[in-house]
Design an enzyme around this catalytic site. Structure first.
Site, PDB file in Angstrom:
ATOM      1  CE1 TYR A 188      22.373  20.134  32.304  1.00 34.79           C
ATOM      2  CE2 TYR A 188      20.817  21.060  30.731  1.00 34.79           C
ATOM      3  CZ  TYR A 188      21.066  20.447  31.946  1.00 34.79           C
ATOM      4  OH  TYR A 188      20.023  20.130  32.788  1.00 34.79           O
TER       5      TYR A 188
ATOM      6  CB  ILE B 133      12.666  22.806  37.030  1.00 25.52           C
ATOM      7  CG1 ILE B 133      12.213  21.803  35.946  1.00 25.52           C
ATOM      8  CG2 ILE B 133      12.008  22.508  38.363  1.00 25.52           C
ATOM      9  CD1 ILE B 133      10.739  21.818  35.601  1.00 25.52           C
TER      10      ILE B 133
HETATM   11  P1  NAP Z   1      20.806  21.738  41.772  1.00 24.48           P
HETATM   12  O1  NAP Z   1      19.763  22.540  42.474  1.00 24.48           O
HETATM   13  O2  NAP Z   1      22.055  22.395  41.341  1.00 24.48           O
HETATM   14  O3  NAP Z   1      21.179  20.493  42.710  1.00 24.48           O
HETATM   15  C1  NAP Z   1      22.184  19.617  42.323  1.00 24.48           C
HETATM   16  C2  NAP Z   1      22.263  18.490  43.336  1.00 24.48           C
HETATM   17  O4  NAP Z   1      23.285  17.580  42.913  1.00 24.48           O
HETATM   18  C3  NAP Z   1      22.611  18.949  44.721  1.00 24.48           C
HETATM   19  O5  NAP Z   1      21.896  18.171  45.663  1.00 24.48           O
HETATM   20  C4  NAP Z   1      24.103  18.633  44.821  1.00 24.48           C
HETATM   21  O6  NAP Z   1      24.471  18.390  46.157  1.00 24.48           O
HETATM   22  C5  NAP Z   1      24.177  17.361  44.006  1.00 24.48           C
HETATM   23  N1  NAP Z   1      25.498  17.054  43.487  1.00 24.48           N
HETATM   24  C6  NAP Z   1      26.309  17.847  42.725  1.00 24.48           C
HETATM   25  N2  NAP Z   1      27.451  17.200  42.453  1.00 24.48           N
HETATM   26  C7  NAP Z   1      27.359  15.974  43.037  1.00 24.48           C
HETATM   27  C8  NAP Z   1      28.212  14.853  43.115  1.00 24.48           C
HETATM   28  N3  NAP Z   1      29.402  14.845  42.511  1.00 24.48           N
HETATM   29  N4  NAP Z   1      27.794  13.753  43.800  1.00 24.48           N
HETATM   30  C9  NAP Z   1      26.587  13.739  44.404  1.00 24.48           C
HETATM   31  N5  NAP Z   1      25.735  14.784  44.385  1.00 24.48           N
HETATM   32  C10 NAP Z   1      26.119  15.876  43.699  1.00 24.48           C
HETATM   33  O7  NAP Z   1      20.215  21.010  40.486  1.00 24.48           O
HETATM   34  P2  NAP Z   1      18.698  20.872  39.941  1.00 24.48           P
HETATM   35  O8  NAP Z   1      18.353  22.097  39.223  1.00 24.48           O
HETATM   36  O9  NAP Z   1      17.811  20.364  41.023  1.00 24.48           O
HETATM   37  O10 NAP Z   1      18.919  19.739  38.821  1.00 24.48           O
HETATM   38  C11 NAP Z   1      18.851  18.360  39.142  1.00 24.48           C
HETATM   39  C12 NAP Z   1      18.888  17.556  37.858  1.00 24.48           C
HETATM   40  O11 NAP Z   1      17.811  17.983  37.005  1.00 24.48           O
HETATM   41  C13 NAP Z   1      20.160  17.720  37.029  1.00 24.48           C
HETATM   42  O12 NAP Z   1      20.516  16.496  36.448  1.00 24.48           O
HETATM   43  C14 NAP Z   1      19.758  18.726  35.963  1.00 24.48           C
HETATM   44  O13 NAP Z   1      20.525  18.605  34.790  1.00 24.48           O
HETATM   45  C15 NAP Z   1      18.311  18.335  35.740  1.00 24.48           C
HETATM   46  N6  NAP Z   1      17.491  19.417  35.164  1.00 24.48           N
HETATM   47  C16 NAP Z   1      17.315  20.591  35.831  1.00 24.48           C
HETATM   48  C17 NAP Z   1      16.545  21.591  35.266  1.00 24.48           C
HETATM   49  C18 NAP Z   1      16.282  22.918  35.942  1.00 24.48           C
HETATM   50  O14 NAP Z   1      15.709  23.801  35.290  1.00 24.48           O
HETATM   51  N7  NAP Z   1      16.651  23.083  37.203  1.00 24.48           N
HETATM   52  C19 NAP Z   1      15.964  21.379  34.009  1.00 24.48           C
HETATM   53  C20 NAP Z   1      16.162  20.180  33.348  1.00 24.48           C
HETATM   54  C21 NAP Z   1      16.923  19.199  33.943  1.00 24.48           C
HETATM   55  P3  NAP Z   1      25.891  18.899  46.807  1.00 24.48           P
HETATM   56  O15 NAP Z   1      25.813  20.393  46.892  1.00 24.48           O
HETATM   57  O16 NAP Z   1      25.933  18.217  48.099  1.00 24.48           O
HETATM   58  O17 NAP Z   1      26.960  18.436  45.862  1.00 24.48           O
END
Ligand code: NAP
Length: 243
Positions: A151, A184
């Site tokens: 990651y 987050i």
């Molecule tokens: P999440 O809740 O797991 O949501 C992921 C999203 O990506 C979902 O809408 C999913 O939709 C979509 N997705 C997955 N594979 C895909 C694909 N192949 N094509 C198009 N859409 C796809 O993730 P999150 O926590 O909100 O994180 C979002 C971003 O923020 C990521 O890049 C993550 O690395 C970054 N981030 C998150 C955190 C944290 O603490 N949560 C911290 C730092 C950075 P489907 O189910 O429809 O595929």
């Protein structure tokens, strides 16, 4: 019509960004790959707040699907002003137990997907000499957390990509910045073991996780004219975790 595409906007940070950008007056494309119902729910919230947009199913790891999405959005709304490259995944695995499938999936989604969307959107933005790309990175791109080598590598790559694209695209009127959140509250966090959650909370000076809405507020600021002279920057927002 000011248009923003948010990849992975069916839940979590992407959904919050989509809702916030709609409030800022953008017509928003809620991209997703599997979670149609959640994406429709996000769009309903946007519309209930007086905004507009559409859901769009496209797997961002598939270049042909990305090309079709960008072409369809450009056709429907006439322009693409903002791309939020957000769809990403995390899967913690220590090196000695690392599965090839984890490596492949993470690199495909967290790196190749970002390149595919940035390239196809930039080809449209370039015509109007205007546009903003935001890459959702992570504090893990800068700091070392055991178990996150894959990651971290992908997010470090996104930080580098952000800086280089900012340099390449500045002359075309396109700004490129990244947001690097710490922990987050999303399903990503829900998937962590309880003892890890405690450990991480203790490491955060602000003693809390951030919210998706806080990340969305930073994205809204970065795409706005308030940041019109800002490009190639990685904005860390992590409650002090990386200090
Ligand atoms: P999440 O809740 O797991 O949501 C992921 C999203 O990506 C979902 O809408 C999913 O939709 C979509 N997705 C997955 N594979 C895909 C694909 N192949 N094509 C198009 N859409 C796809 O993730 P999150 O926590 O909100 O994180 C979002 C971003 O923020 C990521 O890049 C993550 O690395 C970054 N981030 C998150 C955190 C944290 O603490 N949560 C911290 C730092 C950075 P489907 O189910 O429809 O595929």
């Amino acid at each position: 019509m000011k248009t923003a595409i948010v990849t992975g906007a069916s839940r979590g940070i992407g959904k919050a960004c989509a809702i916030r950008l709609a409030k800022e007056g953008y017509t928003v494309v809620v991209n997703y790959s599997r979670s149609r119902d959640e994406a429709e729910e996000a769009l309903r919230t946007i519309k209930a707040n007086g905004g507009d947009g559409m859901t769009y199913c496209a797997d961002v790891t598939d270049l042909e699907q990305v090309k079709t999405m960008i072409r369809d959005v450009d056709k429907a709304y006439g322009q693409i002003d903002v791309l939020v490259n957000n769809a990403g995944m995390v899967k913690d695995e220590y090196l000695l137990m690392l599965q090839k499938s984890t490596l492949d999936k993470c690199f495909d989604l967290n790196i190749k997907g970002y390149f595919y969307c940035a390239q196809q959107a930039a080809l449209k933005m370039f015509r109007r000499k205007s546009g903003v790309i935001i890459n959702m990175s992570s504090v893990s791109g800068e700091i070392a957390l055991a178990g996150q080598s894959v990651y971290s590598a992908t997010k470090g790559a996104i930080n580098s990509m952000t800086r280089v694209l900012a340099k390449e695209l500045a002359v075309k009127g396109i700004r490129v910045n990244a947001v690097a959140p710490g922990f987050i509250v999303t399903e990503m966090i829900d998937a962590l073991p309880k003892e890890k959650v405690e450990e991480y909370l203790n490491a955060i000076p602000m003693r809390r996780f951030g919210t998706a809405e806080e990340v969305a507020a930073t994205v809204a600021m970065l795409v706005s004219d308030a940041c019109s002279y800002m490009t190639g920057q990685i904005i860390t927002m992590d409650g002090g975790l990386s200090l």
